[in-house]
Structure formats: structure tokens, C-alpha cells
Design a protein around this motif. Structure first.
Motif, PDB file in Angstrom:
ATOM      1  N   LEU A 161      25.781  59.266 -45.040  1.00  0.00           N
ATOM      2  CA  LEU A 161      24.933  57.843 -44.984  1.00  0.00           C
ATOM      3  C   LEU A 161      23.562  58.248 -44.886  1.00  0.00           C
ATOM      4  N   GLN A 162      23.718  59.468 -43.413  1.00  0.00           N
ATOM      5  CA  GLN A 162      21.663  59.869 -43.931  1.00  0.00           C
ATOM      6  C   GLN A 162      21.567  60.666 -44.440  1.00  0.00           C
ATOM      7  N   LYS A 163      22.327  60.884 -46.135  1.00  0.00           N
ATOM      8  CA  LYS A 163      21.324  61.695 -47.376  1.00  0.00           C
ATOM      9  C   LYS A 163      21.361  60.956 -47.997  1.00  0.00           C
TER      10      LYS A 163
ATOM     11  N   ALA B 262      34.666  53.009 -40.839  1.00  0.00           N
ATOM     12  CA  ALA B 262      33.629  52.725 -42.003  1.00  0.00           C
ATOM     13  C   ALA B 262      32.254  52.310 -42.213  1.00  0.00           C
ATOM     14  N   LEU B 263      32.717  50.420 -41.403  1.00  0.00           N
ATOM     15  CA  LEU B 263      31.765  49.625 -41.768  1.00  0.00           C
ATOM     16  C   LEU B 263      31.027  49.642 -40.133  1.00  0.00           C
ATOM     17  N   GLU B 264      31.799  50.112 -39.273  1.00  0.00           N
ATOM     18  CA  GLU B 264      31.368  51.359 -37.730  1.00  0.00           C
ATOM     19  C   GLU B 264      30.451  51.707 -38.142  1.00  0.00           C
ATOM     20  N   CYS B 265      30.730  53.416 -39.015  1.00  0.00           N
ATOM     21  CA  CYS B 265      30.200  54.109 -38.911  1.00  0.00           C
ATOM     22  C   CYS B 265      28.475  53.612 -39.938  1.00  0.00           C
ATOM     23  N   ILE B 266      28.433  52.560 -40.909  1.00  0.00           N
ATOM     24  CA  ILE B 266      26.946  52.244 -41.093  1.00  0.00           C
ATOM     25  C   ILE B 266      26.499  51.345 -40.350  1.00  0.00           C
TER      26      ILE B 266
ATOM     27  N   LEU C  48      26.380  52.073 -36.631  1.00  0.00           N
ATOM     28  CA  LEU C  48      25.626  52.837 -36.209  1.00  0.00           C
ATOM     29  C   LEU C  48      24.580  53.771 -36.744  1.00  0.00           C
ATOM     30  N   VAL C  49      24.474  54.348 -38.131  1.00  0.00           N
ATOM     31  CA  VAL C  49      23.496  55.193 -38.622  1.00  0.00           C
ATOM     32  C   VAL C  49      22.565  53.540 -39.234  1.00  0.00           C
ATOM     33  N   GLU C  50      23.113  52.661 -39.418  1.00  0.00           N
ATOM     34  CA  GLU C  50      21.982  52.108 -39.476  1.00  0.00           C
ATOM     35  C   GLU C  50      20.538  51.751 -38.551  1.00  0.00           C
ATOM     36  N   ARG C  51      21.896  51.676 -37.281  1.00  0.00           N
ATOM     37  CA  ARG C  51      21.210  51.448 -35.417  1.00  0.00           C
ATOM     38  C   ARG C  51      20.046  52.422 -35.247  1.00  0.00           C
ATOM     39  N   THR C  52      20.396  53.841 -35.636  1.00  0.00           N
ATOM     40  CA  THR C  52      19.720  54.880 -35.229  1.00  0.00           C
ATOM     41  C   THR C  52      18.977  54.788 -36.148  1.00  0.00           C
ATOM     42  N   GLN C  53      18.790  54.793 -37.762  1.00  0.00           N
ATOM     43  CA  GLN C  53      17.240  55.012 -38.929  1.00  0.00           C
ATOM     44  C   GLN C  53      16.151  53.965 -38.473  1.00  0.00           C
ATOM     45  N   ARG C  54      16.846  52.195 -36.970  1.00  0.00           N
ATOM     46  CA  ARG C  54      15.768  51.405 -37.193  1.00  0.00           C
ATOM     47  C   ARG C  54      14.577  51.977 -36.594  1.00  0.00           C
TER      48      ARG C  54
END
Length: 285
Positions: free
Chosen positions: A257-259, A272-276, A278-284
Motif C-alpha cells: 500500500l505504501q508503494k 486487510a481493511l484495517e491495514c488500508i 491505518l496506512v491511509e491515516r499515516t499518509q493523511r
């Protein structure tokens, strides 16, 4: 190629006349209508079981249900086209009726199966062979006018695991996609998703090298699908069974996701949805 670069990346799919927005990553749930998939818990033996699993996948947050009736695990037994049709078409018909909101993807390399399932109501064709196992597939997908998931693989499910060799796996995959995407474009296929094919005709080192360079595939300006779920690149490296490989799957999904991955193909939707999220939150920002 200028309009299809990472500067102008295509982020929508035409799904039955509506648009699926991939700017936010989606979860694709694996529904195996097979008796021999590598992860035993994913095997589905009846329409009733397929209905229950699909209901659970959708409730957990999956957008796409990927239905396969031909096991593509390394060394899997071949089945006839008719057997594949007999397994999958009734399931598609039942799911279309019960879950009209679900986006249905068909995991097949056979054009007649693609045609029959789209006519039954499916929306996407997911071809593990990228058209190499039947050269009619590209023309079939073009005629059906549905999104096409183009995966990289060499050989067949029966042979792909036998000493795969690459001089440079990243360059070979990029070259493969370049030629295949051009061929699909010439036929008028509009919606293409790229899948590097982790574990397909690739040893562990090949798969991790591809993951390390996943962002290189952004050059095509197309959405990326990744499928690591409980595969041997995780389980054998960690020395665990596929049943115990969820944590490793989540780690690799996070990296993907980060890539830039847009679709996670998984057995475990909620994780997987939780992963998405959390990654989105770090990129906000």
C-alpha cells in the motif's frame, strides 16, 4: 504513453456502467470454488457455502469478490473447461441475484469461462496467465468490454514452480507488461489492472525483489493489484503453516500500500481493511 504515466494515473474502473474509484484502495476477497486450493480454509464446496462466505466478506468490507474454480497453486491438477464452467457459473448466477451490489471478478485463463460468467453477471476478468495460456483471451475481454486484471506468469500452474529463472525479474516483468498492455490497448481494452504475480513462476527472492521495486510499475499509469495472502513467500520464510501466516500477510500488504497498491487480494477481509485504514491515516496531511 504520455497520458498513462504516474502523473496521470487511471484511478477508475467501469463496472457495469458505474465507476469504481480506486483512489482509495479496495479489498478483493478470495472465493475458491475448488477442492484443492493451497489454503484449506478457503475451499468452498457448495453454492450455499459460497453465499455465506460472500455475505461475510461484504459485511467485513470487501468491495470485490474474486471467484475461481481452477486451482492455480503450484503443481495443481488440471481440470477440463467444462468442469470449470460447471463449478463457477451457478455460483455467479446465485451471487448476482443475492448480492447485486457486489463487484464480481472471475479468476480464469479460459475465454469461454470468461464469456459465460460475464454473461451471467460478473464484472471483471482476472487472468493469471496474462493471455499466454489462450491467445483468444485478449480479444474476448475486448469484446466483453470489462476490466481485465493482467498478471505476470511464466509457464502454467503445473510447471511454473520448476526452477524459475530471471536475469533481472523487475526488468522482465516491466517488459512483459509493456508488450501486453500495448496489445490490449490496440484491441480497445480500456480498464487494465496490473498484478505482478507474487509466487507465480517466481521463487521467494524473485517475489521480494518485485515487492522492493513495486513502485516502478507506476510508469504504466495503471492501478496495481497485489496478492500475498498466506502464500509460501510468507509461510515458508517464517516457518509457519498458511493458517498462521495472517500477520506476515498484513506486513506485506502494508508495504505494498505504501508503494501504491490499489487492490489487496486476500482471504482475510477485515484485517486487510484495517491495514488500508491505518496506512491511509499515516499518509493523511
Amino acid at each position: 504513453m504520455a497520458k498513462d504515466t504516474f502523473l496521470n494515473r487511471k484511478t477508475t474502473l467501469n463496472i457495469g456502467g458505474g465507476l469504481l474509484d480506486l483512489r482509495t484502495p479496495h479489498v478483493m476477497a478470495i472465493l475458491n470454488i475448488t477442492p484443492d486450493s493451497f489454503y484449506a480454509a478457503s475451499r468452498t464446496a457448495s453454492i450455499e457455502e459460497a453465499m455465506k462466505k460472500t455475505a461475510a466478506f461484504l459485511e467485513a468490507g470487501a468491495t470485490i469478490i474474486d471467484i475461481g474454480a481452477y486451482s492455480s497453486r503450484p503443481g495443481a491438477a488440471d481440470i477440463t473447461e467444462q468442469e470449470e464452467l460447471d463449478r463457477i457459473v451457478p455460483v455467479v448466477e446465485a451471487l448476482v441475484k443475492a448480492f447485486p451490489e457486489a463487484v464480481l471478478s472471475i479468476d480464469t485463463f479460459r475465454p469461454p469461462v470468461a464469456k459465460a460468467t460475464v454473461e451471467a453477471g460478473a464484472h471483471i476478468i482476472n487472468d493469471i496467465s496474462g493471455g499466454t495460456l489462450d491467445d483468444r483471451m485478449f480479444e474476448t475481454v475486448a469484446a466483453l468490454n470489462v476490466p481485465y486484471i493482467l498478471m505476470h506468469m511464466k509457464g502454467s500452474p503445473q510447471t511454473m514452480h520448476i526452477e524459475p529463472h530471471y536475469d533481472d525479474v523487475v526488468l522482465e516483468v516491466v517488459d512483459y507488461f509493456s508488450k501486453k498492455v500495448a496489445a490490449l490497448r490496440r484491441l480497445g481494452v480500456k480498464d487494465i489492472i496490473l498484478d505482478p504475480g507474487f509466487g507465480f513462476a517466481k521463487n521467494r527472492d524473485h517475489s521480494y525483489e518485485l515487492l522492493n521495486h513495486l513502485e516502478d510499475l507506476k510508469i504504466f499509469g495503471l492501478s496495481l493489484l497485489v496478492g500475498f495472502s498466506r502464500k509460501s513467500m510468507i509461510s515458508k520464510f517464517l516457518k509457519v503453516e498458511p493458517a498462521d501466516a495472517l500477520n506476515g500477510t498484513t506486513v506485506l500488504n502494508t508495504i505494498a500500500l505504501q508503494k501504491g497498491a490499489s487492490i489487496l487480494r486476500v482471504h482475510d477481509v477485515r484485517a486487510a481493511l484495517e491495514c488500508i485504514k491505518l496506512v491511509e491515516r499515516t499518509q493523511r496531511r
